[in-house]
Design an enzyme around this catalytic site. Sequence first.
Site: not given
Lengths: 200, 250
Positions: B129-131, B141
């Site tokens: 999970v890219d944040v 994101f």
Amino acid sequence: MIAIIDYGMGNSSSVKKALDFLNIKSKITSSIKTIKLADKILLPGVGAYTDAIDALHNLNIFDELKEKVLINKSPILGICLGMQLLANSSEESEDKKGLSFIDTKCKKFTCDLKIPHVGWNDIDILKTDSPLFKNIPNHSDFYFAHSYHFDTNINEKTTVVDYGYKFTSSYEKDNIFGLQFHPEKSQKYGLEILKNFGNL
Amino acid sequence: MLKHRVIPCVLLKDWQLTKSVQFKEFRTIGHPKVTSKIYNKRNVDELIVLDIDASTNKSGINFEILADIANECFMPLTIGGGIKSLNDINKLLAIGADKISLNTIALKNPDFIKESSSKFGSQCIIISVDVMKKNGVYTVFNKNLGFCENLSLIEWIKTCERLGAGELLITSVDNDGLECGYDIDLISLVCKEVNIPIIANGGASNPQNAVDVLKAGADAVAAASIFHFTKYTPNNIKEALKEAGLAVRL
């Protein structure tokens, strides 16, 4: 030659690579003929219990393993899911019958800690003369990645590990061996265990 | 006792190992096979390899180069990038991956998390999970899809857990490559909401950063710049963790 059973589930090549590194002859196979010729069996496994048992039946390996291990007494090493397949069954799939070499049922973790149990954890060696754990210092770390486990109360246990509570991290019964952790991914001491199996 | 893991995370782009800054600037840092061999020698706890071009490249997953990397690893190996089917996962496991990191496909088709974790087990499936902060709010994101504004971060990580994800790799895009430390607020927020292991990623520049984020609740730390561009090795980090009273494998 060690037959690494290929039933379409997981990491047989990692195990093969480790044995190659140790100069131990092995073959990844699902052929009954090769299994019959092998002097030892290695049952790896990543994945779900039901799929694994179904795959072993579909390839006719299930009955062959029973004969090879119980009648011919060839040494067998089950790793991770492979270890669990040698039990009677697992809570993961109640209706699937395992190979039943070890009289127990695998359980789901019931502790409050995060599940799956993944990472490096240290083991307590209970059976100090176990051939598989020769030259392995007590409390060495090994790599675990699983959501189901063996009970502690089996007579065949050789090591235990603590994650919320203690459970069996390896067992030994005559020619039958199981490891919950991944020796092929546990660096130096993991390779040492595979070497010990090769030397049996 | 379960140990905290220190995990080098390397990115694969155009057949080279690369390092990004905020997912934008890329710098080539070496050859994949050689780098993996060094990490294996350095006795790292695990290695994560993400092929950041595979999702958009027509050629898809580069199995050949990944197999080369896997051949150097006697430690756990996570591979991600460009996975589109259960068969892709099967092939990656067959070449020596232990765990699979999903990102784009999980966002496009969350049911794939369930399908893959049922088939290969939760322990095999990591959701990456890219944040990135948007108007001050932590927002999911994705390099290919952009900001996922109609998906709250908390809702997404809970969905991942419910569908069977075994671990979450949480990367702060804002901190990526800046060597300013992990985003402690982000990681402690995430750790409060789910009960699966959290790997913190993005921003590490010194061993104290790892101490701080693990004390904030992370289970493992991933890092790249610190190993490529500073004097610190994975073992330096582990020594600092031990000093701080955190369990590690030395």
